[in-house]
Design a protein around this motif. Sequence first.
Motif, short mmCIF file in Angstrom:
data_model
loop_
_atom_site.label_atom_id
_atom_site.label_comp_id
_atom_site.label_asym_id
_atom_site.label_seq_id
_atom_site.Cartn_x
_atom_site.Cartn_y
_atom_site.Cartn_z
N VAL A 259 26.67 22.98 35.89
CA VAL A 259 26.09 23.88 36.89
C VAL A 259 26.97 23.89 38.15
O VAL A 259 27.30 24.96 38.69
CB VAL A 259 24.65 23.46 37.24
CG1 VAL A 259 24.13 24.29 38.41
CG2 VAL A 259 23.74 23.62 36.04
N GLY A 260 27.34 22.70 38.62
CA GLY A 260 28.18 22.62 39.81
C GLY A 260 29.52 23.30 39.63
O GLY A 260 30.00 24.02 40.53
N LEU A 261 30.13 23.12 38.44
CA LEU A 261 31.42 23.75 38.18
C LEU A 261 31.28 25.27 38.14
O LEU A 261 32.12 25.99 38.71
CB LEU A 261 31.98 23.24 36.85
CG LEU A 261 33.28 23.89 36.38
CD1 LEU A 261 34.39 23.66 37.41
CD2 LEU A 261 33.68 23.36 35.01
N ALA A 262 30.23 25.77 37.49
CA ALA A 262 30.03 27.22 37.40
C ALA A 262 29.80 27.81 38.80
O ALA A 262 30.33 28.90 39.11
CB ALA A 262 28.85 27.53 36.49
N GLU A 263 29.07 27.12 39.64
CA GLU A 263 28.82 27.62 40.99
C GLU A 263 30.09 27.59 41.84
O GLU A 263 30.32 28.48 42.66
CB GLU A 263 27.72 26.80 41.65
CG GLU A 263 26.34 27.02 41.03
CD GLU A 263 25.29 26.11 41.64
OE1 GLU A 263 25.67 25.07 42.23
OE2 GLU A 263 24.09 26.43 41.52
N ARG A 264 30.91 26.57 41.65
CA ARG A 264 32.15 26.48 42.44
C ARG A 264 33.19 27.51 41.98
O ARG A 264 34.09 27.85 42.75
CB ARG A 264 32.73 25.07 42.32
CG ARG A 264 31.92 24.01 43.04
CD ARG A 264 32.63 22.67 43.06
NE ARG A 264 31.84 21.65 43.72
CZ ARG A 264 31.01 20.82 43.10
NH1 ARG A 264 30.87 20.90 41.77
NH2 ARG A 264 30.31 19.94 43.77
N ARG A 265 33.08 27.99 40.77
CA ARG A 265 34.04 28.98 40.29
C ARG A 265 34.04 30.24 41.15
O ARG A 265 35.08 30.88 41.33
CB ARG A 265 33.74 29.35 38.84
CG ARG A 265 34.24 28.36 37.80
CD ARG A 265 34.12 28.96 36.41
NE ARG A 265 34.95 30.18 36.27
CZ ARG A 265 34.84 30.99 35.25
NH1 ARG A 265 33.93 30.79 34.29
NH2 ARG A 265 35.64 32.05 35.16
N ILE A 266 32.89 30.61 41.69
CA ILE A 266 32.83 31.81 42.53
C ILE A 266 33.70 31.63 43.75
O ILE A 266 34.50 32.50 44.12
CB ILE A 266 31.37 32.10 42.93
CG1 ILE A 266 30.56 32.48 41.69
CG2 ILE A 266 31.32 33.23 43.95
CD1 ILE A 266 29.11 32.77 41.97
N GLY A 267 33.57 30.48 44.42
CA GLY A 267 34.40 30.22 45.59
C GLY A 267 35.86 30.04 45.25
O GLY A 267 36.74 30.51 45.98
N LEU A 268 36.15 29.41 44.12
CA LEU A 268 37.53 29.16 43.73
C LEU A 268 38.25 30.44 43.31
O LEU A 268 39.44 30.60 43.57
CB LEU A 268 37.58 28.14 42.59
CG LEU A 268 37.15 26.72 42.94
CD1 LEU A 268 37.04 25.86 41.69
CD2 LEU A 268 38.12 26.09 43.94
N GLU A 269 37.55 31.37 42.67
CA GLU A 269 38.19 32.58 42.15
C GLU A 269 38.05 33.79 43.07
O GLU A 269 38.89 34.70 43.01
CB GLU A 269 37.61 32.91 40.78
CG GLU A 269 37.88 31.83 39.74
CD GLU A 269 37.40 32.21 38.36
OE1 GLU A 269 37.20 33.43 38.11
OE2 GLU A 269 37.21 31.30 37.52
N TYR A 270 37.02 33.79 43.93
CA TYR A 270 36.82 34.94 44.81
C TYR A 270 36.91 34.59 46.29
O TYR A 270 37.33 35.43 47.08
CB TYR A 270 35.46 35.59 44.53
CG TYR A 270 35.40 36.32 43.21
CD1 TYR A 270 35.80 37.66 43.12
CD2 TYR A 270 34.97 35.69 42.06
CE1 TYR A 270 35.75 38.34 41.92
CE2 TYR A 270 34.93 36.36 40.85
CZ TYR A 270 35.33 37.69 40.78
OH TYR A 270 35.29 38.36 39.58
N GLY A 271 36.47 33.42 46.68
CA GLY A 271 36.51 33.05 48.08
C GLY A 271 35.19 32.48 48.55
O GLY A 271 34.13 32.72 47.95
#
Length: 332
Positions: free
Chosen positions: A147-159
Motif C-alpha cells: 500500500v505504501g509503495l503504491a501510494e508513493r508511486r504517485i509522488g515519485l512518477e508525477y510529483g
Amino acid sequence: MSRRTAIGWAAVGAGVSAAVLLGLAPMRNATETAEGKNPSADRPTATASSARDGEVRLERAEQQRTGLSVASVTTTSTPAITHGFARGLDGGALAAIDAEIVTARAAAGASRAEAARLVQLFSQDQSASAKSVEAARAQSAADSARVGLAERRIGLEYGPGLARLGTGARHALIADIAAGRAALVRIDVPGASLDTRSRMRIDGGVLAVLGPAAAADPRLQSAGLLAILRGPIAASATNGRILDVKVERGSAEAGVAVPRDAVLRWRGGLWVYRQDGPESFERVELIDARPIGGAWFVHSGLTAGNRVVTGGAETLLAIDRSGGSAAESDGD
C-alpha cells in the motif's frame, strides 16, 4: 467634273461623316449607362490612391464621406509574458496506480483481519499455532508495505503536488480525465525558472498548478510544473500533445494600448493604419500584440501619441489592396 466641283463634294462628305460620329457618341454613352457602366470608371480618381503597398492617401473630403475616424494610442504597461509549452500526460498510468492502491489496501485490510483472528484463537489455545500467527502477521506487514509503495508511486512518477490530493479528489480527477473534462499536463518554459505562484494561462482552458514535476525534462533539462487543465481544450490535450502556455513574469513591460476597433486581421497578422499626415496613412503590423481589457498591448511599432484609424480602416485596406482608388477598390 471640274476640280472645284470635286473639292466641294469632298467637303460635303467630310461634314456628313463628322455629323454621324457626333451622333453616335451620345448613343454609346447612353448604352454604357443603361448597362450599368461608368464611362469614366477607367480613369482613377485623385481623391484616394495607394502609391505603394502599405501606404494610402485619402483627401479630407473623401475621409468625411467614408466616415473615417482616428484615435491616439496611449502609454501603458503590463506584466512581461514568457512563452512556454504544456505537454499532455498519460492519464491511464495514473488510473493504473490508483487501482493498484485500492487493491493493495483491500489486501492489507484482509490480511490484518486474518492476523487478528489467528492471534485471538492462539490466545484461547484453540486451532491456531504460533507459526500460523507469525505467518499471518508477516503477510499483513507485506500487504501494508505494498500500500505504501503504491501510494508513493504517485509522488515519485508525477510529483508531490499530485500525491497530496486526497483519495476522493484523485478519483474525481481520474473520472474527469476519462470523460474529457480535465487533463494532466506538464509545463516547461525553456531558459526560465517557474514556481507555483507564476500566473500561467492556456487559450481555451483553465490551469490549476499542483506543484513541481517529478523529474527534469530529458531534452531541455528544465524543471517543470504539474498542472490540471480544464475547459474546452482539455479533451484534446491527449498524451504527448504540446500546447502553448503564456507565463506572466513579475517585471512590468512598457508599451502602448491600441484601441480594439483599430485592429484589422489580415494575412494571418494584426494590423492598424497609422495617420502620418492629414491625408496619408501607413499600414503597421502589430508584432507580439496581446489583448488587455478593451485594447491591444504592443511594445514596438507604435509610440504614444500616434494616431490610428478606428473607423473606416477596412476602406483603407481595400484601397491599399487595389493599389488604386476608392472607386476601384469597391469591386475587390
